[in-house]
Design a protein around this motif. Structure first.
Motif, PDB file in Angstrom:
ATOM      1  N   ALA A 419      28.645  42.427  37.273  1.00  0.00           N
ATOM      2  CA  ALA A 419      29.323  42.012  38.489  1.00  0.00           C
ATOM      3  C   ALA A 419      30.785  42.278  38.439  1.00  0.00           C
ATOM      4  O   ALA A 419      31.250  42.367  37.255  1.00  0.00           O
ATOM      5  CB  ALA A 419      29.181  40.555  38.867  1.00  0.00           C
ATOM      6  N   TYR A 420      31.559  42.337  39.379  1.00  0.00           N
ATOM      7  CA  TYR A 420      32.958  42.733  39.343  1.00  0.00           C
ATOM      8  C   TYR A 420      33.810  41.491  39.993  1.00  0.00           C
ATOM      9  O   TYR A 420      33.546  40.925  40.868  1.00  0.00           O
ATOM     10  CB  TYR A 420      33.526  43.938  40.139  1.00  0.00           C
ATOM     11  N   VAL A 421      34.818  41.200  39.309  1.00  0.00           N
ATOM     12  CA  VAL A 421      35.822  40.214  39.735  1.00  0.00           C
ATOM     13  C   VAL A 421      36.990  40.938  40.106  1.00  0.00           C
ATOM     14  O   VAL A 421      37.753  41.543  39.214  1.00  0.00           O
ATOM     15  CB  VAL A 421      35.926  38.920  38.743  1.00  0.00           C
ATOM     16  N   ALA A 422      37.483  40.821  41.369  1.00  0.00           N
ATOM     17  CA  ALA A 422      38.819  41.605  41.543  1.00  0.00           C
ATOM     18  C   ALA A 422      40.044  40.917  41.019  1.00  0.00           C
ATOM     19  O   ALA A 422      39.916  39.822  40.851  1.00  0.00           O
ATOM     20  CB  ALA A 422      39.014  41.603  43.410  1.00  0.00           C
ATOM     21  N   ALA A 423      40.982  41.654  40.701  1.00  0.00           N
ATOM     22  CA  ALA A 423      42.007  41.122  40.126  1.00  0.00           C
ATOM     23  C   ALA A 423      42.731  39.966  40.708  1.00  0.00           C
ATOM     24  O   ALA A 423      42.676  39.874  41.920  1.00  0.00           O
ATOM     25  CB  ALA A 423      43.246  42.281  39.811  1.00  0.00           C
ATOM     26  N   ALA A 424      43.265  39.198  39.892  1.00  0.00           N
ATOM     27  CA  ALA A 424      44.063  37.912  40.431  1.00  0.00           C
ATOM     28  C   ALA A 424      43.239  37.060  41.575  1.00  0.00           C
ATOM     29  O   ALA A 424      43.731  36.248  42.163  1.00  0.00           O
ATOM     30  CB  ALA A 424      45.173  38.350  41.422  1.00  0.00           C
ATOM     31  N   SER A 425      41.929  37.103  41.005  1.00  0.00           N
ATOM     32  CA  SER A 425      41.054  36.095  41.675  1.00  0.00           C
ATOM     33  C   SER A 425      40.986  34.864  41.127  1.00  0.00           C
ATOM     34  O   SER A 425      41.033  34.630  39.648  1.00  0.00           O
ATOM     35  CB  SER A 425      39.729  36.672  41.782  1.00  0.00           C
ATOM     36  N   CYS A 426      40.692  33.673  41.901  1.00  0.00           N
ATOM     37  CA  CYS A 426      40.448  32.288  41.292  1.00  0.00           C
ATOM     38  C   CYS A 426      39.000  32.082  41.780  1.00  0.00           C
ATOM     39  O   CYS A 426      38.741  31.997  42.952  1.00  0.00           O
ATOM     40  CB  CYS A 426      41.205  31.503  42.104  1.00  0.00           C
TER      41      CYS A 426
END
Ligand code: UD1
Ligand code: CA
Length: 472
Positions: A419-426
């Motif tokens: 999976a990917y978590v987009a930058a600056a995500s909470c």
């Protein structure tokens, strides 16, 4: 003997718990005693802060005798009488002389048995004998060249002529148990300290027509006692230099060893290179062909082969897999388990985590209480929010996941495989396998906003009363 207070150290800590080579004085002496061949039963006579001393060395499995009032080294043996009654011989070691070797203890015992002595003491020649008891040998023509001893004279009671004697009593003895205890009552406290001196047993036994002999060791550094902070420092330095020499002889490269602090129990495999100003402490074990660069402090950690630790890393109770790369300036706290070929970079703090094979956390990140799989990329500034003020929670990141920079992962939470978590995500909820999670506000663009702001802010006139340099 480990019951004394150690007055000359001016310390709250009992003397035998002061450390050299990274462990208490007493632990060194016990280690030597338990390695004597053939094996012997070991008793520690403890008294001052007995509970504390006992718990510091309890894991050695030795026995203890309590000397609740410390009335001298002779008194220490008096209180041990019932514990020792069934033995033929007793070897007495000073708990504050940490460099004694098991081989030396065994040789002293063998000499004692060969000489059929009632008391045998270990001596050595010191250039500066001040502070130690002096050995007075029998010098009559009949005894020329013999090992027989007349007496031991303590520094404070020694005559000027006796003070010139360089042969000192090292504080290690062997006694025939029956002879020791049938005469120990003759010790008196008529001396400057008002104590029962074990050293007086030499004269007591000689007067009782018992054989008292001395065996001199050439290796005087082995018997040095740590009575003052200066002596502690000198012995610590000696132990560490010996440790470095040993490691180098075993194939470890140490540049500028005088700057490296390596504890006695550390193990390092061949072809590892230690750069200047490195500390390797406690029970650390380092594999072969690693490079530990300057200013690292490594405690109780296990490091596999081929690991590169760049400058300024701090490791405590961490495990590092083969070929991993750390630093510069990584902080690995207890329970950090870094996988094979993984990379932990600049200003990354880890605690109680597993970082899988080949995973990377290159910059400015906190990873605590996390299970991270293989091939994971942790972007710069990622933070696992593991603590809610009451409990700690786990973050799980599965194999191949990609965590964009500046993300916060609010545990308990799981990021699925790939999976990917987009930058600056909470991230507050689980991210399924192969999904993309974006947890941030959508970007707003206000055209021309900056230009308008500058126009409002432009200073029209100087503030009154303010002096500018160019006007002075
Ligand atoms: C002792 C010897 C001295 C010798 C020197 C070698 C005596 C009287 N003197 O002096 O001849 O040159 O060691 O290092 O023995 N201890 C007890 N119970 C006590 C007193 C001491 O267990 O009541 C222990 C201490 O904790 C220490 C050891 O015995 O581990 C030696 O005592 P310490 O006071 O250091 O003796 P030194 O003055 O060094
Ligand atoms: Ca001493």
């Amino acid at each position: 003997m480990a019951a004394g207070k150690g007055t000359r150290l001016k310390s709250q800590l009992p003397k035998v718990l002061h450390e050299v080579g990274g462990k208490p004085l007493l632990a060194h002496v016990i280690a030597a005693a338990t390695r004597v061949v053939p094996p012997i039963d070991v008793f520690a006579i403890i008294g001052h802060e007995a509970v504390r001393v006992r718990s510091a060395v309890i894991d050695t499995g030795i026995n203890f005798v309590l000397q609740s009032e410390q009335r001298g080294t002779g008194h220490a043996l008096m209180v041990a009488q019932s514990a020792l009654a069934t033995y033929d011989h007793v070897i007495v070691l000073s708990g504050d002389a940490p460099q004694i070797k098991p081989q030396t203890i065994a040789r002293l015992l063998n000499f004692h048995l060969d000489e059929q002595a009632a008391m045998t003491l270990l001596s050595t020649d010191l250039d500066h004998p001040a502070g130690y008891g002096r050995v007075i040998r029998k010098t009559s023509r009949k005894h020329a060249g013999s090992a027989e001893v007349e007496a031991i004279v303590e520094e404070k009671s020694a005559s000027p002529a006796q003070k010139k004697i360089h042969e000192i009593n090292a504080g290690f003895y062997v006694f025939a148990v029956p002879q020791l205890f049938s005469h120990i009552e003759k010790l008196s406290t008529a001396n400057p300290h008002g104590e029962y001196y074990l050293t007086d047993m030499a004269e007591v036994l000689r007067q009782a027509r018992q054989r008292v002999v001395v065996w001199k060791t050439e290796n005087s550094s082995e018997v040095l006692g740590a009575n003052t902070r200066a002596e502690l420092a000198a012995i610590d330095l000696q132990i560490r230099m010996t440790k470095c020499q040993q490691l180098m002889a075993d194939g470890v490269t140490i540049f500028y060893p005088a700057t490296c602090v390596i504890d006695s129990d550390v193990e390092i495999a061949p072809d590892t290179v230690i750069e200047p100003f490195v500390q390797i402490l406690g029970r650390s074990r380092i594999g072969a062909s690693c490079r530990i660069r300057s200013y690292c402090v490594i405690r109780d950690s296990e490091i596999g082969p081929g690991v590169l630790i760049r400058p300024g890393c701090i490791l405590e109770a961490a495990r590092i897999g083969p070929g991993a790369v750390l630093g510069p300036y990584s902080h690995l706290r207890p329970g950090s388990d870094i996988g094979e070929g993984a990379h932990v970079g600049n200003f990354v703090e880890t605690k109680n985590i597993k970082l899988g094979k080949g995973s990377k956390a290159g910059h400015l990140t906190y990873l605590g209480d996390a299970e991270i799989g293989a091939g994971v990329n942790i972007g710069a500034g990622t933070i696992t929010c593991n603590y809610d003020g009451v409990h700690k929670h786990t973050t799980t990141i599965d194999d191949g996941a990609f965590i964009g920079s500046d993300s916060t992962l609010v545990a308990p939470v799981r990021v699925g495989k790939g999976a990917y978590v987009a930058a600056a995500s909470c991230i507050t909820g689980d991210v399924p396998e192969d999904a993309l999670a974006i947890g941030r506000a959508r970007q707003i663009v206000k055209e021309g906003w900056a230009r308008e702001r500058r126009a409002i802010r432009k200073p029209t006139e100087k503030k009154p009363g303010r002096i500018f340099l160019e006007e002075v």
